[in-house]
Motif scaffolding. Structure first.
Motif, PDB file in Angstrom:
ATOM      1  N   LYS A   1       0.843  -1.224  -0.004  1.00 48.86           N
ATOM      2  CA  LYS A   1       0.051   0.227  -0.106  1.00 48.86           C
ATOM      3  C   LYS A   1       0.936   1.273  -0.043  1.00 48.86           C
ATOM      4  O   LYS A   1       0.621   2.350  -0.720  1.00 48.86           O
ATOM      5  CB  LYS A   1      -0.894   0.093   1.215  1.00 48.86           C
TER       6      LYS A   1
ATOM      7  N   SER B   1       2.481   1.702  -3.450  1.00 45.36           N
ATOM      8  CA  SER B   1       1.574   1.850  -4.365  1.00 45.36           C
ATOM      9  C   SER B   1       1.206   3.453  -4.336  1.00 45.36           C
ATOM     10  O   SER B   1       0.894   4.192  -5.131  1.00 45.36           O
ATOM     11  CB  SER B   1       0.122   1.057  -4.138  1.00 45.36           C
ATOM     12  N   SER B   2       1.212   4.027  -3.041  1.00 49.20           N
ATOM     13  CA  SER B   2       0.802   5.425  -2.960  1.00 49.20           C
ATOM     14  C   SER B   2       1.963   6.169  -3.636  1.00 49.20           C
ATOM     15  O   SER B   2       1.650   7.275  -4.238  1.00 49.20           O
ATOM     16  CB  SER B   2       0.528   5.474  -1.470  1.00 49.20           C
TER      17      SER B   2
ATOM     18  N   ASN C   1       1.633   6.020  -7.475  1.00 52.64           N
ATOM     19  CA  ASN C   1       0.678   6.764  -7.956  1.00 52.64           C
ATOM     20  C   ASN C   1       1.016   8.359  -8.060  1.00 52.64           C
ATOM     21  O   ASN C   1       0.869   9.095  -8.987  1.00 52.64           O
ATOM     22  CB  ASN C   1      -0.680   6.779  -6.961  1.00 52.64           C
ATOM     23  N   HIS C   2       1.592   8.718  -6.836  1.00 47.46           N
ATOM     24  CA  HIS C   2       2.185  10.187  -7.053  1.00 47.46           C
ATOM     25  C   HIS C   2       3.522  10.286  -7.875  1.00 47.46           C
ATOM     26  O   HIS C   2       3.061  11.372  -8.878  1.00 47.46           O
ATOM     27  CB  HIS C   2       2.901  10.603  -5.501  1.00 47.46           C
TER      28      HIS C   2
END
Length: 127
Positions: A15, A18-19, A22-23
């Motif tokens: 998680k 993934s964050s 995404n950024h």
């Protein structure tokens, strides 16, 4: 955008990664990115997250990364953005990262940000 330490509480590493990915997707392709992974291998990251294969992104796996090591990587790669995925915070009465109090890390972030004109995002996961 300013440098930040992002706090997680017993979060799964997928998680957090993934964050960050995404950024990174939202960053212009002409901005250089340094991605320092303390948990996942470079091969895993490049295979799982295709966006990290861009020419402007350098991925380094350093499981023994210390707070003080970040500056040498900034000097070597001259990034605009630095992501550190992730340091483990000690669970206890005084929360620390690598034996140092959090204000030490905050001061280091501010110093590196002003000295090298770099934006840093450091994930801290409590264990």
């Amino acid at each position: 955008m300013r440098s930040q330490a992002l706090f997680y509480n017993y979060e799964k590493e997928k998680k957090i990664t993934s964050s960050f990915v995404n950024h990174i997707r939202s960053i212009s392709i002409n901005k250089t990115v340094l991605y320092l992974s303390c948990v996942n291998s470079k091969e895993y990251l490049l295979n799982k997250y295709k966006v990290l294969n861009r020419e402007n992104i350098t991925v380094i796996n350093d499981t023994s990364l210390l707070l003080e090591d970040i500056e040498k990587y900034i000097l070597q790669y001259n990034p605009k953005y630095v992501y550190v995925d992730y340091f483990i915070m000690v669970d206890g009465y005084h929360i620390k990262v690598q034996g140092k109090k959090l204000h030490y890390m905050r001061n280091m972030l501010e110093d590196l940000e002003s000295k090298y004109n770099v934006v840093m995002l450091i994930a801290l996961n409590k264990r």
